[in-house]
Design an enzyme around this catalytic site. Structure first.
Site, short mmCIF file in Angstrom:
data_model
loop_
_atom_site.label_atom_id
_atom_site.label_comp_id
_atom_site.label_asym_id
_atom_site.label_seq_id
_atom_site.Cartn_x
_atom_site.Cartn_y
_atom_site.Cartn_z
N SER A 106 0.79 -1.22 0.00
CA SER A 106 0.00 0.00 0.00
C SER A 106 0.82 1.28 0.00
O SER A 106 1.56 1.54 -0.93
CB SER A 106 -0.95 -0.05 1.18
OG SER A 106 -1.83 1.02 1.13
N HIS A 107 0.74 2.03 1.11
CA HIS A 107 1.40 3.34 1.18
C HIS A 107 2.84 3.23 1.65
O HIS A 107 3.52 4.23 1.78
CB HIS A 107 0.61 4.23 2.14
CG HIS A 107 0.40 3.58 3.48
ND1 HIS A 107 -0.49 2.54 3.65
CD2 HIS A 107 0.98 3.78 4.66
CE1 HIS A 107 -0.44 2.14 4.91
NE2 HIS A 107 0.46 2.88 5.55
N ASP A 113 -2.54 6.57 -3.06
CA ASP A 113 -1.38 5.84 -2.54
C ASP A 113 -0.94 4.78 -3.55
O ASP A 113 -1.49 4.68 -4.66
CB ASP A 113 -1.67 5.23 -1.16
CG ASP A 113 -2.68 4.10 -1.19
OD1 ASP A 113 -3.46 4.03 -2.16
OD2 ASP A 113 -2.70 3.29 -0.25
N ASP A 121 -1.28 1.59 -3.97
CA ASP A 121 -2.21 0.60 -4.51
C ASP A 121 -3.57 1.18 -4.86
O ASP A 121 -4.50 0.45 -5.19
CB ASP A 121 -2.36 -0.59 -3.54
CG ASP A 121 -2.97 -0.21 -2.22
OD1 ASP A 121 -2.76 0.94 -1.77
OD2 ASP A 121 -3.67 -1.04 -1.61
N ASP A 146 -6.02 2.76 -3.17
CA ASP A 146 -7.25 2.76 -2.38
C ASP A 146 -7.41 4.02 -1.53
O ASP A 146 -8.50 4.31 -1.05
CB ASP A 146 -7.39 1.48 -1.54
CG ASP A 146 -6.20 1.19 -0.67
OD1 ASP A 146 -5.22 1.96 -0.71
OD2 ASP A 146 -6.22 0.17 0.05
N ARG A 147 -6.32 4.78 -1.34
CA ARG A 147 -6.45 6.02 -0.55
C ARG A 147 -6.57 7.25 -1.44
O ARG A 147 -6.11 7.23 -2.58
CB ARG A 147 -5.20 6.22 0.30
CG ARG A 147 -4.99 5.14 1.31
CD ARG A 147 -3.79 5.48 2.17
NE ARG A 147 -3.66 4.48 3.21
CZ ARG A 147 -3.06 4.67 4.36
NH1 ARG A 147 -2.50 5.83 4.62
NH2 ARG A 147 -3.00 3.70 5.25
N LYS A 199 -11.64 0.32 0.13
CA LYS A 199 -11.70 1.76 -0.09
C LYS A 199 -11.22 2.03 -1.50
O LYS A 199 -10.52 1.21 -2.09
CB LYS A 199 -10.89 2.49 0.96
CG LYS A 199 -9.43 2.08 1.13
CD LYS A 199 -8.85 2.79 2.34
CE LYS A 199 -7.39 2.48 2.56
NZ LYS A 199 -7.18 1.25 3.35
C1 VG1 Z 1 -3.45 2.10 8.35
C2 VG1 Z 1 -4.63 3.03 8.57
C3 VG1 Z 1 -5.92 2.26 8.40
C4 VG1 Z 1 -5.95 1.60 7.02
C5 VG1 Z 1 -4.73 0.72 6.86
C6 VG1 Z 1 -4.64 0.11 5.49
O1 VG1 Z 1 -3.46 1.11 9.34
O2 VG1 Z 1 -4.56 3.64 9.82
O3 VG1 Z 1 -7.00 3.15 8.57
O4 VG1 Z 1 -7.10 0.82 6.87
O5 VG1 Z 1 -3.55 1.49 7.07
O6 VG1 Z 1 -4.57 1.09 4.51
P1 VG1 Z 1 -2.52 1.18 10.64
O7 VG1 Z 1 -2.77 -0.10 11.36
O8 VG1 Z 1 -1.13 1.37 10.16
O9 VG1 Z 1 -2.98 2.37 11.41
V1 VG1 Z 1 -3.78 0.78 3.08
O10 VG1 Z 1 -4.00 2.00 2.08
O11 VG1 Z 1 -2.59 -0.02 3.56
O12 VG1 Z 1 -4.50 -0.49 2.33
CO CO Z 2 -3.52 1.47 0.15
#
Ligand code: VG1
Ligand code: CO
Length: 598
Positions: free
Chosen positions: A156-157, A324, A326, A328-329, A425
């Protein structure tokens, strides 16, 4: 012969829509046995190898999948073990989707998954071209093509490249991230693995669209390569009024700038926003998908998308957005880099859903937000008489609510917004939703927000991230907080900062009982809620790959319109001071300041 065999398989799959095993078992048996004979006569049979292996520690999926440094994933058998655990845990795995955000190591693992699916009795895999599918696109493909689930390759990010992170995530047949019952099962299986199965000689062409068939020890195995954008684009066309958005964008009233951050979104942005919706070519930047995201952190927030913020500050653009790695953000900005907090974004969309045909026609069920997300959407729900759910952090908790038709729109403060069109998302969906609202209301992003605050009051929100801290002191800090909160006299205590005084009303560690399946999830964040509704929340991140990241969330509500335009950091300063004082964060972590402020 190969061509005609491919065609027979395609015919068979299209037949399946009206001839099923139930309705015509004889036809199916004859068809498959004929196909098998044909296969054995015409194609080399690949053999399945069983490889002995030893379990790796810590293959426990976090908030969203297993994320580790690339260096961990490239260890011999590391990915194979986890994939075997996923395949063993999957109840039905006849048909699976495979795709990823294109980060370093994506290509290799796509082949590994195909080889392992072939060996583990999966009949049909659908792979995004070149192994590329955004996370929301995987969800859309799972649902549209009714597969048993999908495997997404993404961290992801988190940064990518040889020194960055990699990740593997499993989504179930509803298109959503596997619930905890499944991820716990995967983890348990990973602890006892002694072998995995693979077809080593199989290398599939992931570039050419279409169906390929293989003979795996006498059984048909189908690999279908699909366009990475097509299914997702089709879904967006069903949801939004493309004509309205297109004419608004071409009317010259709104100049937009979209930052794909060199993640997976480049091709989606180009195809949908530029080709389909007619936005000028220069309205999207960093659309080339790179394995290391250009060395950047592909996280759409004010710190890591600073370039976009700078561009928007120039006043040339009326709307800006970033995604981000992937896809989704999303981060939404207005003219002069007016920042829309994700909590507000959710509430504004909730209040304007009739600008979007999907909701105008289909109606609106309830809403949901993660616990740390500010309660702006709750106020909209109350006004329009809809149910609102408060879930733990992580999109997987929204799935059951959406499947049970209880929730149409949901979001997280972490730049996540989405609806029940899929079970992830969805960054580009959020941008199209915003453009629909702007095209219908014909006012600026800032005006829209001011109007919203005038109607509902303003929920000020900030999040401080202390990234990559040492794990032990962070755990100690959380334990110390738990002990403090559990003292009987903690509730009722008063804390002061400057002129401000806050009285503790509730202090707990958030837990959630899923209203649909009754499952209980505990320890989801330490909350201190004051008598005026202000909140301080502490959580440890579940997506980091090393050390620990502390997230401190602070929010408060203001109904006095003369204060709506005050800077959020200024408004929330007293609460932040109290949070730092109560937690002794600086003493525990040695950090004077957070790495990221949202
Ligand atoms: C973070 C965010 C959470 C989100 C998750 C996955 O998790 O706070 O709200 O759903 O990333 O997002 P954490 O446990 O690091 O707070 V992503 O864009 O990775 O799919
Ligand atoms: Co993501």
């Amino acid at each position: 012969m190969r061509q005609s065999l491919n065609q027979s398989v395609v015919d068979c799959y299209s037949f399946k829509s009206h001839i099923s095993f139930k309705t015509n078992p004889q036809f199916c048996l004859t068809f498959f046995s004929a196909l098998k004979d044909l296969l054995n006569q015409t194609m080399t049979s690949f053999t399945i190898t069983t490889v002995p292996t030893k379990p790796f520690e810590g293959q426990k999926p976090g908030t969203s999948g297993l994320r580790k440094p690339v260096k961990t994933f490239i260890q011999k058998d590391y990915s194979e073990n986890f994939i075997q655990a996923i395949l063993d845990a999957a109840q039905d795995k006849t048909k699976l989707v495979i795709g990823g955000d294109g980060r370093y190591h994506n290509k290799t693992v796509v082949q590994t998954i195909v080889q392992m699916c072939a060996a583990n009795n999966v009949k049909h895999v659908i792979v995004g071209q070149n192994g590329i599918l955004s996370t929301p696109a995987v969800s859309a493909v799972i649902r549209k093509r009714q597969t048993n689930g999908g495997i997404i390759l993404t961290a992801s990010h988190n940064p990518g490249g040889p020194n960055g992170d990699f990740g593997i995530k499993f989504n179930t047949s509803n298109g959503g991230p596997a619930p905890e019952s499944v991820t716990n099962h995967i983890y348990e299986l990973s602890k006892d693995l002694t072998q995995y199965k693979i077809v080593n000689e199989l290398t599939v062409d992931v570039l050419t669209l279409g169906v390929q068939t293989y003979n795996i020890s006498g059984n048909v195995f189908t690999v279908e390569i699909i366009d990475s954008v097509e299914d997702y684009l089709g879904l967006m066309r069903e949801i939004f009024d493309f004509n309205t958005i297109k004419s608004y964008l071409s009317s010259g009233s709104l100049k937009i700038l979209i930052d794909a951050m060199n993640g997976v979104m480049g091709p989606y942005v180009k195809r949908i926003l530029i080709e389909e919706l007619g936005a000028p070519t220069d309205s999207a930047v960093r659309c080339e998908s790179l394995e290391d995201f250009g060395g950047h952190h592909p996280d759409p927030n004010l710190t890591y998308a600073a370039d976009l913020v700078k561009q928007l500050e120039s006043g040339v653009y009326g709307f800006g957005a970033a995604f981000d790695g992937d896809g989704d953000r999303n981060m939404i900005l207005g003219k002069n880099a007016f920042f829309v907090t994700p909590s507000d974004s959710l509430a504004v969309l909730a209040d304007n859903l009739d600008c979007i045909p999907y909701f105008k026609i289909g109606g609106v069920k309830g809403f949901a937000r993660s616990m740390p997300t500010a309660g702006a959407v709750d106020l909209v729900a109350k006004k329009i008489n809809k149910e609102i759910f408060e879930t733990p952090t992580g999109w997987k908790f929204f799935g059951n609510l959406m499947d049970a038709q209880k929730c149409s729109l949901c979001g997280e403060e972490s730049f996540g917004t989405g609806s029940d069109h899929i079970r992830e998302k969805d960054g580009l969906w959020a941008v199209l939703a915003w453009l629909s609202v702007l095209a219908n209301t014909k006012i600026s992003v800032e005006e829209l927000l001011i109007n919203h605050w005038n109607k509902y009051g303003r929920n000020f929100f900030t999040r401080y991230d202390y990234e990559n801290c040492e794990a032990n002191p962070c755990n100690e800090m959380m334990t110390q907080l738990e002990t403090l909160l559990s003292q009987t006299d903690f509730v009722g205590n008063t804390f002061k900062s400057g002129e401000k005084e806050y009285k503790v009303l509730i202090a707990d560690d958030f837990s959630y009982k899923d209203p649909i399946d009754g499952s209980l999830t505990t320890k989801q964040g330490i909350r201190i809620i004051f008598s005026d509704g202000s909140r301080i929340i502490f959580r440890l991140s579940g997506t980091g790959s090393q050390g620990a990241t502390i997230r401190l969330y602070v929010d408060c509500y203001e109904s006095d319109s003369s204060k709506f335009r005050t800077d959020a950091q200024q408004v929330l300063r007293p609460l932040i001071d109290i949070a730092l004082q109560i937690s002794k964060l600086k003493e525990f972590t040695g950090r004077d300041a957070p790495t990221v402020i949202t």
